[in-house]
Design an enzyme around this catalytic site. Sequence first.
Site, PDB file in Angstrom:
ATOM      1  N   GLU A 165      -1.339  13.996  -7.914  1.00  0.00           N
ATOM      2  CA  GLU A 165      -1.335  12.579  -7.518  1.00  0.00           C
ATOM      3  C   GLU A 165      -2.717  11.957  -7.492  1.00  0.00           C
ATOM      4  O   GLU A 165      -2.883  10.798  -7.853  1.00  0.00           O
ATOM      5  CB  GLU A 165      -0.680  12.426  -6.138  1.00  0.00           C
ATOM      6  CG  GLU A 165       0.825  12.605  -6.166  1.00  0.00           C
ATOM      7  CD  GLU A 165       1.434  12.417  -4.792  1.00  0.00           C
ATOM      8  OE1 GLU A 165       1.057  11.454  -4.111  1.00  0.00           O
ATOM      9  OE2 GLU A 165       2.284  13.234  -4.406  1.00  0.00           O
ATOM     10  N   GLU A 188       8.295  12.072  -0.992  1.00  0.00           N
ATOM     11  CA  GLU A 188       7.587  11.137  -1.876  1.00  0.00           C
ATOM     12  C   GLU A 188       7.050  11.857  -3.111  1.00  0.00           C
ATOM     13  O   GLU A 188       7.149  11.353  -4.229  1.00  0.00           O
ATOM     14  CB  GLU A 188       6.439  10.447  -1.126  1.00  0.00           C
ATOM     15  CG  GLU A 188       6.876   9.485  -0.043  1.00  0.00           C
ATOM     16  CD  GLU A 188       7.706   8.324  -0.552  1.00  0.00           C
ATOM     17  OE1 GLU A 188       7.374   7.756  -1.615  1.00  0.00           O
ATOM     18  OE2 GLU A 188       8.704   7.982   0.111  1.00  0.00           O
TER      19      GLU A 188
END
Length: 690
Positions: free
Chosen positions: A9, A86
Amino acid sequence: MAKTLIIVESPAKAKTLTKYLGKNYKVAASMGHVKDLPKSQLGIDIKAGFEPRYITIRGKGPLLNNLKKEAAKADKVLLATDPDREGEAISWHLANALGLPENDPYRVEFYEVTKNAVLESIKKPRKINLDLVEAQQARRILDRLVGYKISPILWKKIKRGLSAGRVQSVAVRIICDREKEIREFVPVEYWTIDADLKDGKEKIRARLYSKGDEKLKIENKDEADKIVEDLKDKTFQVTEIKTSERKKMPYPPFTTSSMQQEAARKLGFTAKKTMMVAQQLYEGLDVKGEGTVGLITYMRTDSTRISEQAKKEAQNYIGETYGKEYVNNGAPTRKKNDKNIQDAHEGIRPTSVMRTPEKVKDSLTKDQYKLYKLIWDRFVSSQMSPAIYDTVSISIKAGEYLFKVSGSTMKFPGFMLLYTEGSDEETANEESKLPVLKEGQILKLVKLLPEQHFTQPPPRYTEAMLVKTLEEKGIGRPSTYAPTIDVIQKRGYVEKEKGRFKPTELGEIVVQVLQEFFEDIIDIDFTAEMEEKLDKIEAGQQNRQEVLESFYVPFEEKLKIAEQELEKITIEDEVTDEKCEFCGRNMVIKTGRYGKFLACPGFPECKNTKPIVTEIGVKCPLCGGDIVVKRSKRGRTFYGCSNYPDCKFVSWERPIDKPCPKCGSLMVKKRAKAGEYEACTNKECGYTSK
């Protein structure tokens, strides 16, 4: 050419992984989510079973195209986003965008960014966990439905720019409920009577407990005076001495919530700042002599479970550093409420106990060091022995009256040698030594001390208290607390007064409206039950569509009623005595992004605005102007000269109207664990009142 593409990420994590892996790997960052619901519209097809319509996030197109090119060149793609809902959803979106086969194993996760953990995890890729993705989508859709359906009603009927949220609205309601309790609180008078007694040279203070078999409740001065008069000629005799040993158990390793609470209490960090710094410690930092390494395990967790390897390392360190008697040999730590715990992760701990705070201090920023030390101390102390106290409880009779006093002395510090937990409220000192007395011993009365008290209202919430309450009530998840607390302040629903949350008039009006028309949205139990349903979707025990359907059908009816029945509410701006220098109108107080300010009510004809100036009664040492309270763009209070920009005097500490007794320079108030003290601003002088 890279054989394997790994997508994470953040660039920080990508940088750390690149240093661990060889030339056959390329590591790229997605910069968080690449796809989401559109901002300009609802983005949910309600009639088609609440199907979300995802689009590429604005600005992420070039990045996604670059990832597609890299994936096309690679023999293998691994998705290593964060190990939570997430992160799973980001991997799912990436897999779809890159055209990866749905049933292939390309998802890897690691709970610590260390070389061994990374190398082990990439050997064991798994399939995307669609139940996790479903749970994330259900939460996202629920939040979108609540926000995009209620907010326009609030704009129309109250004020533009308002928002309602599933978790944020309940958080504001909790703060409003507490404020209502405080307003409605009626203080009740009560009295205590202490006796100062003497045993030779030793003094002891005991408190009146009962008369006969009845515990005393003294309600007024007359009752207290009568008892004092009655006690004056009585003999005070020790009737019972009870001694025992008490153990205080170590605290478990941090969860996200307990870390946020302790960082607020001990470091003064907001939940948002705590999570930001923890993310840096997790993703990897350059440590002298080691290179880039992740210093803590994953910081979004509500488990306190710890791996056997980590326990063993900690216990070896404790034995070698403090002695074998400090090693916790199986004694349990304090248990946290295990409701809603997701036990896939470990608790938050250092990736290596041998990386002590002092060893890495020079490689960290001040804030990184503070939080790392807090996490390290908490984890190591969790593997230490309990603290042991010798306690004594003494009963003293005076006629029919019974006085009691208790004390304790630490026999063995155990884990408290390293760590003690902070508290939201002031607490009495745990250790108080009593003189050695004998049963039957007569004590001399020195003085009786009657004292009036009044019951106190419940306190407003600090950030730590609010986080604790949200967790206890099952509202949201620990990972949502920081953004929730941030948004309710930015929207102007609550404000901080002396470090505690107070609802604004706007916040109370919005809560009243929601309670009247959307009672479920603002209901604590309903919100907690919805959280449980999301957990069941994650566990594969409940269907996403059914959960959304059961929520939306009654919600839609309430929307129609609110549209028809909610009357327009006008919130009047607070008028001040300050005159607008351009048009002469009385200026009003407005709330903006950085707090309150003065504005001319003649807008748009007159656009005059200026900051609210609060003088503190101290003159500027540079020019003699008034020192005033100011606020930085990040919301931090500081003190500056009213003659700015001509005078550049500023101070983070509050100046006081008292010259230094040593050199005559300006003095300021500073804070330490022991309390406030005064200090000279002249560094060469160095005077303090400590």
